[in-house]
Design a protein around this motif. Structure first.
Motif, mmCIF file in Angstrom:
data_model
loop_
_atom_site.group_PDB
_atom_site.id
_atom_site.type_symbol
_atom_site.label_atom_id
_atom_site.label_comp_id
_atom_site.label_asym_id
_atom_site.label_seq_id
_atom_site.Cartn_x
_atom_site.Cartn_y
_atom_site.Cartn_z
ATOM 1 N N HIS A 160 0.314 15.007 7.723
ATOM 2 C CA HIS A 160 -0.571 14.725 7.031
ATOM 3 C C HIS A 160 -0.653 13.493 6.196
ATOM 4 C CE1 HIS A 160 -2.141 18.457 8.317
ATOM 5 N NE2 HIS A 160 -1.060 19.081 8.097
ATOM 6 N N TRP A 161 -1.442 12.700 5.843
ATOM 7 C CA TRP A 161 -1.383 11.208 5.091
ATOM 8 C C TRP A 161 -2.738 11.133 4.318
ATOM 9 C CZ3 TRP A 161 2.552 7.935 5.600
ATOM 10 C CH2 TRP A 161 3.646 8.168 6.578
ATOM 11 N N GLY A 162 -2.418 10.564 3.170
ATOM 12 C CA GLY A 162 -3.301 10.074 2.266
ATOM 13 C C GLY A 162 -3.793 8.903 2.437
ATOM 14 N N GLN A 163 -4.767 8.403 2.104
ATOM 15 C CA GLN A 163 -5.752 7.028 2.394
ATOM 16 C C GLN A 163 -4.873 5.855 1.826
ATOM 17 O OE1 GLN A 163 -6.289 9.046 -0.410
ATOM 18 N NE2 GLN A 163 -6.746 7.643 -1.849
ATOM 19 N N GLY A 164 -4.163 6.273 0.998
ATOM 20 C CA GLY A 164 -3.085 4.914 0.489
ATOM 21 C C GLY A 164 -3.966 4.393 -0.827
ATOM 22 N N THR A 165 -2.806 3.923 -1.731
ATOM 23 C CA THR A 165 -3.435 3.268 -2.981
ATOM 24 C C THR A 165 -2.540 2.103 -3.093
ATOM 25 O OG1 THR A 165 -3.872 3.578 -5.294
ATOM 26 C CG2 THR A 165 -1.990 4.583 -4.327
ATOM 27 N N GLN A 166 -3.353 0.807 -3.449
ATOM 28 C CA GLN A 166 -2.341 -0.527 -3.553
ATOM 29 C C GLN A 166 -1.895 -0.724 -4.740
ATOM 30 O OE1 GLN A 166 -2.226 -3.028 -1.145
ATOM 31 N NE2 GLN A 166 -1.061 -4.044 -2.532
ATOM 32 N N VAL A 167 -0.665 -1.118 -4.745
ATOM 33 C CA VAL A 167 0.060 -1.330 -5.973
ATOM 34 C C VAL A 167 0.564 -3.008 -5.716
ATOM 35 C CG1 VAL A 167 2.506 -1.188 -7.110
ATOM 36 C CG2 VAL A 167 1.081 0.633 -6.227
ATOM 37 N N THR A 168 0.306 -3.828 -6.734
ATOM 38 C CA THR A 168 0.656 -5.178 -6.679
ATOM 39 C C THR A 168 1.482 -5.447 -8.091
ATOM 40 O OG1 THR A 168 -1.462 -5.810 -5.601
ATOM 41 C CG2 THR A 168 -0.304 -7.579 -6.782
ATOM 42 N N VAL A 169 2.479 -5.955 -7.774
ATOM 43 C CA VAL A 169 3.444 -6.520 -8.879
ATOM 44 C C VAL A 169 3.607 -7.851 -8.560
ATOM 45 C CG1 VAL A 169 5.545 -5.967 -9.947
ATOM 46 C CG2 VAL A 169 4.539 -4.211 -8.474
ATOM 47 N N SER A 170 3.504 -8.461 -9.841
ATOM 48 C CA SER A 170 3.581 -9.957 -10.047
ATOM 49 C C SER A 170 4.152 -10.371 -11.205
ATOM 50 C CB SER A 170 2.052 -10.533 -10.309
ATOM 51 O OG SER A 170 1.322 -10.128 -11.708
ATOM 52 N N MET B 233 0.864 -1.236 0.080
ATOM 53 C CA MET B 233 -0.127 0.079 0.056
ATOM 54 C C MET B 233 0.777 1.207 0.093
ATOM 55 S SD MET B 233 -3.098 0.944 -0.119
ATOM 56 C CE MET B 233 -4.309 -0.519 0.855
ATOM 57 N N TYR B 234 0.623 2.189 -0.840
ATOM 58 C CA TYR B 234 1.584 3.349 -1.126
ATOM 59 C C TYR B 234 0.705 4.650 -0.441
ATOM 60 C CZ TYR B 234 4.934 0.945 -3.670
ATOM 61 O OH TYR B 234 6.011 -0.043 -4.012
ATOM 62 N N TYR B 235 1.521 5.358 0.278
ATOM 63 C CA TYR B 235 0.863 6.643 0.820
ATOM 64 C C TYR B 235 1.936 7.959 0.385
ATOM 65 C CZ TYR B 235 -1.224 3.147 3.900
ATOM 66 O OH TYR B 235 -1.881 1.934 4.453
#
Length: 124
Positions: free
Chosen positions: A114-124, A93-95
């Motif tokens: 202050h922080w963002g809500q996060g966004t998921q990064v998936t590498v396969s 999860m990237y913030y």
């Protein structure tokens, strides 16, 4: 109030690229520290990039140096993270984060207010 909203996460194959965005509701500081963090399940939060919005060098962790690039668009009050040559270990999860003081090194997560809500990064 300062609010950060992240977007651009998703799934990508190893070697691919993603570009994350972090929209800032209002930039109340002419020059402050911005940071990028990531956290995988069961792992500690890792800060891997930081810079001052007024200009200067970007500080990168060795794990992403020469692959990730942090930048900003002051007109649109947006911070970006370009991720190239991605590896499965980049899955997390990237913030994005912000704080009033300046940074001259890669700060710990506790430094940021202050922080963002996060966004998921998936590498396969």
């Amino acid at each position: 109030h300062v609010q950060l909203v992240e977007s651009g996460g998703g799934s990508v194959q190893a070697g691919g690229s993603l570009r994350l965005s972090c929209a800032v509701s209002r930039n109340i500081y002419r020059n402050n520290c911005m940071g990028w963090f990531r956290q995988a399940p069961g792992k500690e939060r890792e800060g891997f990039a930081a810079f001052n919005t007024g200009g200067g060098a970007v500080y990168y962790a060795d794990s992403v140096k020469d692959r990730f690039t942090a930048s900003q668009d002051n007109v649109n009050n947006t911070v970006y993270l370009q991720m190239n040559k991605q590896k499965p270990d980049d899955t997390a999860m990237y913030y994005c984060a912000a704080v009033s003081p300046l940074c001259s090194v890669l700060p710990d997560a506790s430094f940021f207010s202050h922080w963002g809500q996060g966004t998921q990064v998936t590498v396969s």
